[in-house]
Write a protein that holds these residues in place. Structure first.
Motif, PDB file in Angstrom:
ATOM      1  N   ASP A  89       0.813  -1.212   0.000  1.00 15.44           N
ATOM      2  CA  ASP A  89       0.000   0.000   0.000  1.00 15.44           C
ATOM      3  C   ASP A  89       0.850   1.267   0.000  1.00 15.44           C
ATOM      4  O   ASP A  89       0.424   2.303  -0.520  1.00 15.44           O
ATOM      5  N   ASP A  90       2.021   1.201   0.572  1.00 17.15           N
ATOM      6  CA  ASP A  90       2.902   2.360   0.663  1.00 17.15           C
ATOM      7  C   ASP A  90       4.151   2.148  -0.176  1.00 17.15           C
ATOM      8  O   ASP A  90       4.465   1.018  -0.589  1.00 17.15           O
ATOM      9  N   ASP A  91       4.877   3.243  -0.410  1.00 17.63           N
ATOM     10  CA  ASP A  91       6.150   3.146  -1.127  1.00 17.63           C
ATOM     11  C   ASP A  91       7.165   2.380  -0.286  1.00 17.63           C
ATOM     12  O   ASP A  91       7.194   2.499   0.943  1.00 17.63           O
ATOM     13  N   PHE A  92       7.985   1.610  -0.968  1.00 20.38           N
ATOM     14  CA  PHE A  92       9.020   0.840  -0.295  1.00 20.38           C
ATOM     15  C   PHE A  92      10.327   1.626  -0.256  1.00 20.38           C
ATOM     16  O   PHE A  92      10.622   2.413  -1.174  1.00 20.38           O
ATOM     17  N   PRO A  93      11.145   1.434   0.773  1.00 23.45           N
ATOM     18  CA  PRO A  93      12.493   2.019   0.754  1.00 23.45           C
ATOM     19  C   PRO A  93      13.306   1.349  -0.345  1.00 23.45           C
ATOM     20  O   PRO A  93      13.137   0.147  -0.606  1.00 23.45           O
ATOM     21  N   PHE A  94      14.169   2.088  -1.013  1.00 24.74           N
ATOM     22  CA  PHE A  94      14.928   1.501  -2.118  1.00 24.74           C
ATOM     23  C   PHE A  94      16.324   2.116  -2.161  1.00 24.74           C
ATOM     24  O   PHE A  94      16.594   3.153  -1.544  1.00 24.74           O
ATOM     25  N   ILE A  95      17.214   1.454  -2.906  1.00 31.73           N
ATOM     26  CA  ILE A  95      18.591   1.923  -3.064  1.00 31.73           C
ATOM     27  C   ILE A  95      18.783   2.382  -4.505  1.00 31.73           C
ATOM     28  O   ILE A  95      18.526   1.601  -5.434  1.00 31.73           O
ATOM     29  N   PRO A  96      19.237   3.608  -4.733  1.00 36.30           N
ATOM     30  CA  PRO A  96      19.483   4.067  -6.109  1.00 36.30           C
ATOM     31  C   PRO A  96      20.746   3.435  -6.687  1.00 36.30           C
ATOM     32  O   PRO A  96      21.676   3.096  -5.957  1.00 36.30           O
TER      33      PRO A  96
END
Length: 462
Positions: free
Chosen positions: A155-162
Motif C-alpha cells: 500500500d505504501d512506497d518501499f524504501p529503495f537503493i538508487p
C-alpha cells in the motif's frame, strides 16, 4: 716465601707483556654516522594515518539496510517411490526451502536478487527489515549473469537503493556489503574494492566481470547489496571463493551497470539483449606478445573477425589490440566483456586499438547476439552466417558457442556446427527450439555435427 713472591712477579710480568702485545697489534676501527650520498631512498610519509580512517559508514548503512530483504524460495520436487516412477516420472511431492537476500530498487517494489536464489521456485516470500512479509512474483531471470527480478506489492512506497555507476568504482575504495541472511534483520559489513573485472568462469565459456571485495559475505547474503559510502548500489553480491563454503576473505559482486541493464531488458523485452563486437579474441601477456611479435603485453588481441559484424563493418582488423572502450581501459578480456555487458545491440562503442604501433579510435555498432540454450544437451548455440557455412562447406547448421555444464565442457565442442537433431535438418536456432519442444523427453537425442577439423560425427545423448 721468597719462592712465592718470585712466581707472582713472573706471572705479573708475563701478563703485562701479553696485554701490551695485544694493544700493539689491535687494529683501530672507526665508526662513522655521517649520511652516505646515494640516489636510492625509501619514500616516507609522516603525516597522520588517522585522517584516512575517518570515513563514516553510518549514513550509508542507514540509507541501505531497510531496502535489503530476505528472500525465501520454496521449491517442490517429486521423489520416486518405486521403479516405475523412477523411469516414467511422478512420485511423492516434497517441499524444499532455500533463502538469500534481495535489494529493493524502486518504490513500487521491484527487487533484484541472484538467479540461483530463486531458481525453480514454486513460491517466493520476501521479508523486509521491519519484519513485514510479502508474497513475491517472478518477473524474469538471466542465468548468464545470475541476476533475477522479482516484485512485491504494498500500500505504501518501499524504501529503495538508487543505482550508482560501477564503472567509476576504484580499487581501494571503501564499500559496504548489506545482506539479510537467515531471516535476520539486515547485516552490514565493511571492506574495500580489492579488484575489478574478475572472471571466475574463464574455463567454461561464460566470461564474467565481477567486482572483488574483502567485505565479509556468507551464505544467505547472495543477492544482497554492495554499496559505496554514499549509499549507492554498485554491485549485487553473488559469490565467494572458499574450500569450506564459508567466507575466507574474497567475495564477488555483479557490477551495478550490468545488473541494471539486465533488469531494464527484462522489463522492456522480456529477455536480455546482448550486443557484441563480432570478434575472436585472446588476452595478451609476455609469451603471447613475443609469439605474435608485438610490444603490447596488456589489452585484447583480435584473432579473427566475424563477417558482417559491427567490427567488420567498422573497420576492426585481425591483429589489432583493443586498449579502450569509450575511454575505459581494457587490460584483459574480462574488462571488455564487463563493459559490453552494460550495452545493447545497435549501441555505438568507440573502440581504441593499437595497429602497427599506432593508436586509433574506431566507432563500432554492436550487433545482437542470438543464442539458444539446449539444456538437454548442455550446449548453447547461435545462428551461423552464410559466410561461415560456405567456409566449412555446409548448407545449414547452428554453431555451438559454449558448454553449459562441466561434464559437457570436457568434450571441447565449442565451434562445432550442428546440422541435424534427431535426423531433422537444422537451419537456425528456431529449428532447434521447435525440434526440442516437440520431442519425447523419454527418447534419446541424436546430434549430427561437423567438428572443427571438418569431420562429420554423431552423438547420442540419453
Amino acid at each position: 716465601m721468597k719462592q712465592t713472591i718470585r712466581l707472582f712477579l713472573v706471572a705479573l710480568f708475563a701478563g703485562a707483556i701479553t696485554l701490551g702485545g695485544y694493544k700493539f697489534f689491535e687494529k683501530k676501527e672507526t665508526i662513522s654516522f655521517a649520511p652516505q650520498q646515494t640516489s636510492n631512498y625509501i619514500p616516507t610519509n609522516f603525516s597522520s594515518t588517522a585522517e584516512g580512517m575517518n570515513t563514516d559508514f553510518t549514513e550509508a548503512a542507514d540509507k541501505t539496510v531497510h531496502a535489503v530483504v530476505h528472500v525465501k524460495n520454496t521449491t517442490v520436487s517429486r521423489q520416486p517411490t518405486n521403479i516405475m516412477e523412477y523411469f516414467q516420472g511422478g512420485g511423492q511431492p516434497r517441499a524444499m526451502v532455500g533463502s538469500g537476500s534481495g535489494v529493493i530498487i524502486s518504490p513500487d517494489g521491484y527487487i533484484v536478487t541472484n538467479n540461483h536464489v530463486i531458481a525453480n521456485a514454486s513460491n517466493l516470500e520476501v521479508t523486509l527489515n521491519n519484519n513485514k512479509t510479502y508474497t513475491a512474483k517472478l518477473i524474469g531471470t538471466d542465468p548468464n549473469t545470475d541476476i533475477a527480478l522479482i516484485k512485491v506489492d504494498g500500500d505504501d512506497d518501499f524504501p529503495f537503493i538508487p543505482f550508482g555507476d560501477s564503472n567509476n568504482v576504484k580499487i581501494g575504495e571503501w564499500v559496504l556489503a548489506v545482506g539479510n541472511p537467515f531471516n535476520l534483520t539486515s547485516t552490514v559489513t565493511a571492506g574495500i574494492i580489492s579488484a575489478k573485472a574478475r572472471d571466475l568462469n574463464q574455463f567454461d565459456g561464460n566470461p564474467q566481470s565481477f567486482i572483488q571485495t574483502d567485505a565479509a559475505v556468507n551464505r544467505g547474503n547472495s543477492g544482497g547489496a554492495l554499496v559505496n559510502t554514499r549509499g549507492e548500489l554498485i554491485g549485487i553480491n553473488t559469490a565467494i571463493t572458499s574450500e569450506t563454503g564459508s567466507y575466507v576473505g574474497y567475495s564477488f559482486a555483479v557490477p551495478s551497470n550490468n545488473a541494471r541493464k539486465v533488469i531494464e531488458d527484462i522489463l522492456e523485452y522480456g529477455n536480455v539483449q546482448r550486443g557484441i563486437l563480432g570478434i575472436q579474441v585472446g588476452n595478451l601477456n609476455s609469451d603471447l606478445a613475443k609469439k605474435l611479435g608485438v610490444d603490447e603485453t596488456q589489452g585484447v588481441y583480435v584473432g579473427g573477425i566475424e563477417k558482417g559484424s559491427g567490427a567488420d563493418k567498422g573497420g576492426i582488423k585481425e591483429g589489432d589490440i583493443i586498449k579502450k572502450l569509450d575511454g575505459v581501459t581494457v587490460n584483459k578480456f574480462a574488462d571488455l566483456a564487463g563493459y559490453l555487458g552494460s550495452k545493447r545491440p545497435n549501441d555505438v562503442v568507440e573502440v581504441t586499438v593499437v595497429r602497427n604501433g599506432n593508436e586509433k579510435t574506431i566507432p563500432v555498432t554492436l550487433v545482437k547476439l542470438e543464442t539458444f540454450s539446449i539444456d538437454d544437451l548442455g550446449l548453447e548455440v547461435k545462428n551461423t552466417t552464410s559466410a561461415e557455412l560456405k567456409a566449412r562447406g555446409l548448407k545449414n547448421g547452428v554453431t555451438v558457442t559454449r558448454a553449459l555444464t562441466p561434464d559437457v565442457a570436457q568434450y571441447k565442442l565449442e565451434g562445432i556446427i550442428i546440422t541435424q537433431l534427431n535426423d531433422e535438418v537444422v537451419n537456425n536456432i528456431n529449428d532447434v527450439k521447435r525440434i526440442m519442444s516437440q520431442r519425447d523427453y523419454r527418447t534419446p537425442i541424436k546430434m549430427t555435427f561437423m567438428d572443427t577439423a571438418g569431420n562429420i560425427n554423431s552423438f547420442i545423448f540419453r
